[in-house]
Design an enzyme around this catalytic site. Structure first.
Site, PDB file in Angstrom:
ATOM      1  N   LEU A  66       0.867  -1.171   0.000  1.00  0.00           N
ATOM      2  CA  LEU A  66       0.000   0.000   0.000  1.00  0.00           C
ATOM      3  C   LEU A  66       0.906   1.225   0.000  1.00  0.00           C
ATOM      4  O   LEU A  66       1.981   1.206   0.607  1.00  0.00           O
ATOM      5  CB  LEU A  66      -0.902   0.037   1.240  1.00  0.00           C
ATOM      6  CG  LEU A  66      -1.978  -1.042   1.370  1.00  0.00           C
ATOM      7  CD1 LEU A  66      -2.698  -0.901   2.713  1.00  0.00           C
ATOM      8  CD2 LEU A  66      -2.976  -0.969   0.226  1.00  0.00           C
ATOM      9  N   ASP A  67       0.470   2.295  -0.666  1.00  0.00           N
ATOM     10  CA  ASP A  67       1.233   3.537  -0.626  1.00  0.00           C
ATOM     11  C   ASP A  67       1.411   3.986   0.824  1.00  0.00           C
ATOM     12  O   ASP A  67       0.585   3.688   1.692  1.00  0.00           O
ATOM     13  CB  ASP A  67       0.514   4.641  -1.405  1.00  0.00           C
ATOM     14  CG  ASP A  67       0.515   4.407  -2.908  1.00  0.00           C
ATOM     15  OD1 ASP A  67       1.318   3.577  -3.381  1.00  0.00           O
ATOM     16  OD2 ASP A  67      -0.296   5.057  -3.596  1.00  0.00           O
ATOM     17  N   ARG A  68       2.458   4.732   1.060  1.00  0.00           N
ATOM     18  CA  ARG A  68       2.784   5.185   2.418  1.00  0.00           C
ATOM     19  C   ARG A  68       1.587   5.844   3.110  1.00  0.00           C
ATOM     20  O   ARG A  68       1.308   5.577   4.282  1.00  0.00           O
ATOM     21  CB  ARG A  68       3.962   6.165   2.359  1.00  0.00           C
ATOM     22  CG  ARG A  68       4.400   6.706   3.710  1.00  0.00           C
ATOM     23  CD  ARG A  68       5.560   7.682   3.543  1.00  0.00           C
ATOM     24  NE  ARG A  68       6.032   8.163   4.830  1.00  0.00           N
ATOM     25  CZ  ARG A  68       5.520   9.205   5.475  1.00  0.00           C
ATOM     26  NH1 ARG A  68       4.504   9.877   4.941  1.00  0.00           N
ATOM     27  NH2 ARG A  68       6.004   9.583   6.643  1.00  0.00           N
TER      28      ARG A  68
END
Length: 243
Positions: A70-72
């Site tokens: 998942l993106d940060r």
């Protein structure tokens, strides 16, 4: 074969990552990742989620393996495998598109038209300095990657909308770029034109949450995991009248 070097974690870090566990059995471990924590390879951060997984390693054994990222600044369900066979099984299932991912997003301004549909728009990677972006491009571009997303409007006002999103492919930043492409960028997404203030409310971060994940279980059958939106997301939904 490359030998993994264990990462030394503080008691506070061990307690923190153990507090993220939402499901565990003999083969898989699922966590509810908070926004602000990199899945892997984060810059300027002491430990990524991948490194924090050493909290679950048995003495002399490897840590659980991330199956996807998942993106940060995206919160929500993230899956790991506790055994090498489980990692192989889940990795193949992911490549075969047997995972069904569901996200929630707050977008502006108002609901897209139509209020539900399918976005099929090829994307290409664009690197500027140390930053990587995804850009819409013609499908015949030499660097084009097929990208398909489905969306459905759950609630909307004149200025914002709450969408349910189902990516059919898994390109980097896919949902973020697709929504910006149709003129409804995700709130808080400064990289792709998202609003930082909506309806007079400051947006605390990228308003994208991985709320559910359905996948074939290595032991047989299917498993569905759900993570309710965190307080910052739910609070903005309520403040904007999207409940």
């Amino acid at each position: 074969m490359k030998v993994q070097t264990p990462v030394k974690l503080s008691p506070e870090e061990v307690a923190f990552v153990r507090g993220l566990v939402m499901y565990e059995d003999a083969e898989i471990l699922a966590l509810n990742k908070p926004a602000g924590l990199s899945s892997q390879g984060g810059r300027g951060q002491v430990h990524t989620l991948d490194e924090l997984l050493w909290a679950f390693a048995k003495p002399g054994k490897a840590r659980p393996r991330l199956i996807h990222r998942l993106d940060r600044d995206t919160s929500g369900v993230i899956l790991t495998a506790k055994t090498k066979p489980a990692a192989g099984f889940l990795g193949k299932a992911l490549m075969a598109r047997r995972f069904a991912k569901t996200y929630l997003a707050i977008v502006t301004p108002g609901a897209p038209e139509p209020k539900g549909g399918r976005i099929e728009q090829a994307l290409r990677r664009d690197e500027t300095g140390r930053e990587a972006y995804m850009r819409p491009c013609p499908p015949d571009h030499p660097d084009a990657e097929l990208a398909v997303s489905r969306y459905r409007t759950l609630k909307h006002t004149d200025g914002a909308a709450l969408l349910e999103l189902d990516p059919e492919t898994g390109r980097m930043h896919q949902l973020r770029v697709h929504l910006a492409h149709i003129g409804r960028p995700i709130a808080g997404d400064a990289r792709y034109g998202g609003a930082l203030v909506v309806g007079g409310q400051p947006v605390p971060r990228l308003m994208l949450h991985a709320t559910a994940l359905k996948f074939p279980h290595p032991g047989g059958g299917e498993k569905r995991l759900e993570a309710p939106p965190p307080a910052d997301f739910a609070g903005l939904v309520a403040a904007l009248g999207l409940v």
